[in-house]
Enzyme design. Structure first.
Site, mmCIF file in Angstrom:
data_model
loop_
_atom_site.group_PDB
_atom_site.id
_atom_site.type_symbol
_atom_site.label_atom_id
_atom_site.label_comp_id
_atom_site.label_asym_id
_atom_site.label_seq_id
_atom_site.Cartn_x
_atom_site.Cartn_y
_atom_site.Cartn_z
ATOM 1 N N SER A 188 0.845 -1.191 0.000
ATOM 2 C CA SER A 188 0.000 0.000 0.000
ATOM 3 C C SER A 188 0.884 1.246 0.000
ATOM 4 O O SER A 188 1.681 1.438 -0.912
ATOM 5 C CB SER A 188 -0.952 -0.046 1.203
ATOM 6 O OG SER A 188 -1.963 0.909 1.088
ATOM 7 N N HIS B 148 -7.558 -5.619 -0.565
ATOM 8 C CA HIS B 148 -6.440 -4.910 0.047
ATOM 9 C C HIS B 148 -6.144 -5.402 1.464
ATOM 10 O O HIS B 148 -5.004 -5.344 1.905
ATOM 11 C CB HIS B 148 -6.770 -3.413 0.094
ATOM 12 C CG HIS B 148 -5.591 -2.526 0.286
ATOM 13 N ND1 HIS B 148 -4.827 -2.054 -0.752
ATOM 14 C CD2 HIS B 148 -5.027 -2.012 1.406
ATOM 15 C CE1 HIS B 148 -3.864 -1.282 -0.291
ATOM 16 N NE2 HIS B 148 -3.958 -1.244 1.019
#
Length: 680
Positions: A535, A653
């Site tokens: 990320s 994610h």
């Protein structure tokens, strides 16, 4: 396809375009061929599987009524399950995501029991998307009572004391705002058994689309609090409503804090005289606990109870005020240079009464206690090689003991001997930065294959949490390092702001300096050094390998942000303007372009080996970033080292099944082992 020299791979942004599908298929085939040739892949998977089997408690027990609720992993289970512990010690499974979805792609997100423990709200998200549906079940029978309510994403839930309903956060229907379906949140009141489409909006109308809300209610049902932040901006406004002054469907809001550059959070518990406790970083970047006056706890009424510690960051607190206690106390959790600690304070004046014997070089999770008349509290601790363990503190005796009522003793393989030290080094501008180093010996006895990771963003701290991938690497003879970079929260809000927006380069400089320190002190050499991050950490790695390609032998970018000129146009990008700035402002665009990894790929440059790992259900960071960067590096590099693209389908994610997590890190470690010369 565009011929724009500043953005030659924009054509790779649309995942459904036939040319992009063709490109992706070729990349997947190339990755499978490369991965199948990695000799340590299966050994890595087996070792990771053993280490993940040691996971037990995933959350600290949460009291509600006479019951305790928590999530746990059982050996061999693919997902944590949510269980209830009855007063007689009986343990029952309430929610098991695998029973809901045997394919294993549905994840359990937020959950909250009612005050009396009779009802439970929980949120399930399919395909790793984090776009959850909220459901309610009867704890006695396990029967579903309500839901699913869609358009819920990690919403807090504030139950009414009588259990007839709750406040929660739901997005508007996407048809009302085409293309902006992930935004436009509203706080609503839902009554059990009613149509959620008729739930009244109690807060959020007319506010900016990226506003995120959290909602809390005091256990006596009097005070309702809503806090709001623009995306991930490092400030949070706060409103309070007295529910005795009007109907729950139409609270009368009073402003506690609005427009101040600070985060302030109201604790749901209030005293008999209406006083309450808040945590705030207003005039205290490392945080303090304040006592506020009744009714309208504005900053002018605050009195410090637990002042700011100049060397430690406030994380959490709970009040223990059971009638059998000689005096009420407050437990306070802090991180001191990213290491967890818990102290005991007199509730009346904040005096420190003691410190709990938490194991060294570990992290401490959320503190949990009953809302009223509590004499005990629970929390998790863990270390890089220590699985999460629940501890129970009894304020009557001062005892701190392991709590295994729902998880049982650790039955996994014996702990692997590793040594964790915390060291410090000097960054480019003279700032001292800390780093954890996990190794077989505790000293740099010889240069070893080394993995360096970090994050450096959004005020998030890299603390000592259980890491099967680190243990696997160190057990094989490698070194694993975690740098506490500016942009994170390890040293408070000032540390965060020293690595955001126009100071973002500090984060990358801290990372380069960490790598240099590992080399100069003898832990490793550049040809044995690999870097990885996910990320915002993927952005970190992308910047590192484009700014100093000769300093690293291999890199893994997981779910990365890489095109900073266009990050606002996909995923949750608009929510991050407070952290990175906006390309709509010419001056801020220049800053974004000064480090944007995609824009700093240079032709005819010998780049290290790179693996991009992305997920097709990622609703935060679109895989387009990795596609564009991968294509750019493949065209530019002259090193002969591979640039690979790993796409995982049906994952997002965040949370995923243990099997998928094991497969992912088995591939990552095998890639690094091959490039850095470590026989896993």
């Amino acid at each position: 396809m565009t011929s724009d020299p500043l953005d030659p791979y924009r054509w790779l942004e649309d995942a459904e375009d036939p040319s992009v599908l063709e490109w992706t298929a070729k990349q997947e085939a190339a990755y499978r061929a490369a991965a199948d040739d990695l000799p340590s892949r299966e050994r890595s998977r087996a070792r990771l599987r053993d280490l993940y089997a040691r996971l037990g408690a995933r959350s600290a027990p949460r009291p509600a009524g006479e019951r305790l609720f928590l999530t746990r992993n059982r050996p061999g289970a693919d997902h944590p399950e949510l269980v209830v512990v009855e007063p007689d010690g009986t343990v029952r499974v309430l929610v098991d995501p695998v029973l809901v979805d045997p394919g294993g792609t549905t994840t359990l997100e937020e959950w909250e029991p009612s005050w009396d423990g009779r009802l439970l709200s929980y949120q399930l998200a399919p395909g790793g998307t984090e776009n959850a549906a909220l459901l309610v079940l009867d704890v006695d029978t396990g029967r579903r009572l309500d839901g699913p309510i869609d358009r819920v994403r990690r919403s807090t839930v504030a139950w009414l004391p009588d259990g007839t309903g709750f406040y929660y956060v739901r997005r508007l229907h996407p048809d009302l705002n085409p293309g902006e379906g992930q935004y436009h949140r509203r706080v609503r009141l839902h009554r059990i058994g009613t149509d959620a489409e008729q739930d009244p909006v109690v807060f959020g109308t007319g506010r900016e689309k990226t506003q995120h809300y959290t909602v809390r209610i005091s256990p006596d049902g009097r005070w309702l609090a809503v806090s709001a932040a623009a995306g991930t901006a490092p400030r949070r406004d706060l409103w309070l409503a007295d529910l005795t002054a009007g109907p729950p469907e139409a609270p009368r809001w009073h402003t506690v804090q609005e427009g101040l550059d600070a985060r302030t959070v109201l604790h749901p518990r209030t005293g008999p005289d209406g006083t309450c406790h808040l945590t705030t970083d207003l005039d205290a970047p490392r945080g303090r606990v304040v006592v506020a006056g009744p009714g309208r706890p504005t900053p002018d009424t605050w009195t410090d109870l637990i002042p700011e510690d100049p060397q430690a960051v406030l994380e959490d607190f709970v009040v223990l005020d059971g009638p059998e206690l000689a005096r009420p106390v407050m437990l306070v959790a802090r991180t001191r240079h990213a290491v967890g600690e818990v102290t005991v304070h007199d509730l009346a004046d904040g005096r420190t009464l003691g410190r709990l014997p938490v194991p060294p070089c570990s992290s401490v999770g959320k503190l949990r206690a009953a809302a009223r008349d509590a004499h005990q509290a629970w929390f998790l601790y863990s270390g890089f090689a220590t699985p999460p363990t629940a501890l129970r503190y009894d304020a009557r005796t001062g005892a701190l003991d392991p709590w295994t009522a729902a998880t049982g003793p650790d039955t996994g393989p014996a702990a692997v001997t590793t040594h964790t030290i915390q060291t410090s080094y000097t960054s480019r501008d003279g700032t001292r930065v800390r780093m954890f180093v996990i190794s077989p010996t505790g000293t740099p006895d010889r240069p070893r294959p080394t993995l360096l990771t970090g994050y450096g963003g959004f005020g998030q701290s890299m603390t000592p949490v259980y890491s099967p991938e680190a243990v696997t690497w160190v057990r094989a003879g490698g070194v694993y390092a975690v740098a506490n970079l500016r942009g994170g929260g390890e040293e408070g809000e000032d540390w965060h702001r020293a690595g955001m927006r126009d100071r973002k380069q500090n984060t990358f400089d801290d990372f380069h300096a960490a790598a240099d320190h590992l080399v100069t002190t003898g832990w490793t050499t550049p040809d044995r050094l690999g870097i990885w991050g996910a990320s915002n950490g993927g952005l970190l790695v992308g910047a590192a390998l484009t700014q100093r390609p000769d300093a690293y032998a291999a890199a893994v970018c997981m779910a990365p942000l890489l095109d900073m000129a266009r990050y606002e146009l996909s995923g949750l990008g608009p929510s991050w303007v407070g952290e990175y700035g906006t390309a709509a402002d010419p001056a801020q665009l220049r800053l974004l372009l000064s480090y944007s990894p995609y824009h700093h790929v240079r032709p005819d440059t010998p780049y290290p080996a790179v693996l991009f790992a992305v997920f097709d259900g990622d609703s935060r960071v679109d895989p387009l970033h990795a596609r564009k960067m991968c294509a750019a590096l493949q065209a530019a590099t002259t090193s002969g080292h591979p640039v690979l693209f790993r796409l995982e389908r049906g994952a997002g994610h965040g949370a995923r099944s243990t099997t998928r997590l094991t497969d992912l890190f088995a591939d990552v470690l095998a890639f690094f082992a091959d490039r850095l010369g470590l026989p896993l």
